[in-house]
Motif scaffolding. Structure first.
Motif, short mmCIF file in Angstrom:
data_model
loop_
_atom_site.label_atom_id
_atom_site.label_comp_id
_atom_site.label_asym_id
_atom_site.label_seq_id
_atom_site.Cartn_x
_atom_site.Cartn_y
_atom_site.Cartn_z
N ILE A 75 0.85 -1.20 0.00
CA ILE A 75 0.00 0.00 0.00
C ILE A 75 0.88 1.24 0.00
CG2 ILE A 75 -1.93 -1.08 1.24
CD1 ILE A 75 -0.81 0.78 3.69
N ILE A 76 0.23 2.36 -0.30
CA ILE A 76 0.87 3.67 -0.09
C ILE A 76 -0.14 4.52 0.69
CG2 ILE A 76 2.41 3.65 -2.08
CD1 ILE A 76 0.37 5.46 -3.52
N ARG A 77 0.39 5.45 1.47
CA ARG A 77 -0.45 6.40 2.21
C ARG A 77 -0.09 7.80 1.74
NH1 ARG A 77 -0.16 3.91 8.31
NH2 ARG A 77 1.95 3.43 7.69
N VAL A 78 -1.12 8.59 1.45
CA VAL A 78 -0.92 9.95 0.96
C VAL A 78 -1.87 10.87 1.71
CG1 VAL A 78 -1.09 11.43 -1.09
CG2 VAL A 78 -0.33 9.06 -1.34
N ARG A 79 -1.35 12.01 2.11
CA ARG A 79 -2.20 13.02 2.77
C ARG A 79 -3.09 13.70 1.74
NH1 ARG A 79 -1.92 13.45 7.97
NH2 ARG A 79 0.01 12.82 8.97
N ASP A 80 -4.31 13.99 2.14
CA ASP A 80 -5.25 14.69 1.29
C ASP A 80 -4.72 16.09 1.00
OD1 ASP A 80 -8.37 14.42 0.47
OD2 ASP A 80 -7.88 16.50 0.98
N GLU A 81 -4.85 16.53 -0.24
CA GLU A 81 -4.33 17.85 -0.63
C GLU A 81 -5.11 18.99 0.01
OE1 GLU A 81 -3.90 18.23 -4.85
OE2 GLU A 81 -2.84 16.32 -5.01
N LYS A 82 -6.41 18.82 0.19
CA LYS A 82 -7.24 19.89 0.74
C LYS A 82 -7.30 19.88 2.26
CE LYS A 82 -10.03 20.12 -3.38
NZ LYS A 82 -11.16 19.56 -4.05
N ASP A 83 -7.27 18.69 2.85
CA ASP A 83 -7.34 18.56 4.30
C ASP A 83 -6.21 17.64 4.74
OD1 ASP A 83 -7.87 18.11 6.97
OD2 ASP A 83 -10.03 17.81 6.69
N ARG A 84 -5.12 18.20 5.19
CA ARG A 84 -3.92 17.45 5.52
C ARG A 84 -4.11 16.48 6.69
NH1 ARG A 84 -0.11 16.86 2.36
NH2 ARG A 84 1.51 17.06 3.89
N ARG A 85 -5.22 16.60 7.41
CA ARG A 85 -5.50 15.67 8.51
C ARG A 85 -5.92 14.29 7.97
NH1 ARG A 85 -9.95 19.16 11.35
NH2 ARG A 85 -10.39 19.36 9.14
N ILE A 86 -6.42 14.26 6.76
CA ILE A 86 -6.91 13.02 6.15
C ILE A 86 -5.76 12.31 5.44
CG2 ILE A 86 -8.45 12.02 4.41
CD1 ILE A 86 -10.33 14.42 4.91
N VAL A 87 -5.65 11.02 5.72
CA VAL A 87 -4.66 10.17 5.05
C VAL A 87 -5.42 9.16 4.21
CG1 VAL A 87 -2.82 8.47 5.37
CG2 VAL A 87 -2.98 10.44 6.91
N TRP A 88 -5.05 9.06 2.95
CA TRP A 88 -5.67 8.09 2.04
C TRP A 88 -4.74 6.90 1.86
CZ3 TRP A 88 -10.59 8.54 1.20
CH2 TRP A 88 -11.18 9.80 1.20
N VAL A 89 -5.32 5.73 1.91
CA VAL A 89 -4.57 4.48 1.70
C VAL A 89 -4.98 3.92 0.34
CG1 VAL A 89 -4.15 2.14 2.58
CG2 VAL A 89 -4.63 4.02 4.18
N SER A 90 -3.99 3.57 -0.46
CA SER A 90 -4.23 2.96 -1.77
C SER A 90 -3.35 1.73 -1.93
CB SER A 90 -3.90 3.95 -2.90
OG SER A 90 -4.69 5.10 -2.81
N ALA A 91 -3.85 0.76 -2.69
CA ALA A 91 -3.06 -0.44 -2.98
C ALA A 91 -2.07 -0.13 -4.09
CB ALA A 91 -3.96 -1.59 -3.39
N THR A 92 -0.88 -0.68 -3.98
CA THR A 92 0.11 -0.59 -5.04
C THR A 92 -0.17 -1.71 -6.05
OG1 THR A 92 1.62 -2.09 -3.91
CG2 THR A 92 1.87 0.28 -3.44
N VAL A 93 0.56 -1.70 -7.14
CA VAL A 93 0.44 -2.80 -8.11
C VAL A 93 0.74 -4.13 -7.42
CG1 VAL A 93 1.45 -3.77 -10.21
CG2 VAL A 93 0.97 -1.33 -10.09
N LYS A 94 1.78 -4.14 -6.59
CA LYS A 94 2.12 -5.36 -5.84
C LYS A 94 0.96 -5.76 -4.93
CE LYS A 94 5.43 -7.29 -2.53
NZ LYS A 94 6.59 -7.04 -1.69
N GLY A 95 0.32 -4.79 -4.29
CA GLY A 95 -0.80 -5.07 -3.41
C GLY A 95 -1.98 -5.69 -4.15
N VAL A 96 -2.27 -5.16 -5.33
CA VAL A 96 -3.35 -5.71 -6.16
C VAL A 96 -3.02 -7.14 -6.57
CG1 VAL A 96 -4.59 -5.49 -8.35
CG2 VAL A 96 -4.12 -3.45 -6.98
N GLU A 97 -1.78 -7.37 -6.98
CA GLU A 97 -1.35 -8.71 -7.39
C GLU A 97 -1.43 -9.69 -6.22
OE1 GLU A 97 2.56 -7.92 -8.93
OE2 GLU A 97 1.78 -7.25 -10.88
N GLU A 98 -0.99 -9.26 -5.04
CA GLU A 98 -1.05 -10.14 -3.87
C GLU A 98 -2.49 -10.41 -3.44
OE1 GLU A 98 1.32 -11.96 -2.18
OE2 GLU A 98 2.51 -11.42 -3.93
#
Length: 135
Positions: A75-98
Motif C-alpha cells: 500500500i501507499i499512504r498519501v495526505r489529502d491535498e485539501k485537508d492534511r488531517r486526512i490520510v488516504w490508503v491505496s493499494a500498489t500494483v504489488k498489493g493488487v497482485e497479492e
C-alpha cells in the motif's frame, strides 16, 4: 443436539483454512493484510478509519497493520491535498497482485472442500450457513 458435532467440524475447517492460508500466503502476505486488500482494491482508496468496522480491531492495530503493509510495498499512504488531517490508503500494483493471489489461494482451498459434494448440496450448504449466520 448437534451443537457439539457442529462445533468440532467448524473448528476443524477453520483451523485447516487458517493453516493453509498462513502457509500459502507466507512470506509476502498475511490473512489480515489480505482482508485489508480485499476491502481496499475495489474502492481505490480508503481512510484508515474505514477499515475498523470490517476488521474487528483497534485503531492502533490498524495503524500497525498498515505500517507493515506500506513497508512491504503493498500500500501507499498519501495526505489529502485539501485537508492534511486526512490520510488516504491505496493499494500498489504489488498489493493488487497479492490480493488476487490470496483470493485465488483461498478459492482453490475452499473449492477442494466443496467439490466433495454435489452442486445442489453446495448450494444448500451455503444457504443453511447463511441462515445460521443470520444473513
Amino acid at each position: 443436539m448437534y451443537t457439539q458435532e457442529f462445533g468440532k467440524l467448524w473448528s476443524k475447517m477453520s483451523r485447516d483454512l487458517k493453516t493453509h492460508m498462513e502457509t500459502e500466503l507466507s512470506p509476502a502476505l498475511t490473512e489480515g493484510q489480505l482482508a485489508v486488500l480485499e476491502l481496499l482494491v475495489p474502492e481505490t482508496r480508503m481512510k484508515p478509519s474505514d477499515f475498523l468496522p470490517h476488521l474487528s480491531t483497534t485503531p492502533a492495530a490498524v495503524t500497525t497493520l498498515l505500517d507493515r503493509m506500506e513497508k512491504a510495498g503493498l500500500i501507499i499512504r498519501v495526505r489529502d491535498e485539501k485537508d492534511r488531517r486526512i490520510v488516504w490508503v491505496s493499494a500498489t500494483v504489488k498489493g493488487v497482485e497479492e490480493c488476487q493471489r490470496g483470493t485465488e489461494v483461498r478459492k482453490q482451498f475452499l473449492d477442494s472442500y466443496l467439490n466433495r459434494i454435489s452442486s445442489h448440496n453446495q448450494q444448500l450448504l451455503v444457504y443453511l450457513l447463511g441462515k445460521v449466520a443470520n444473513l
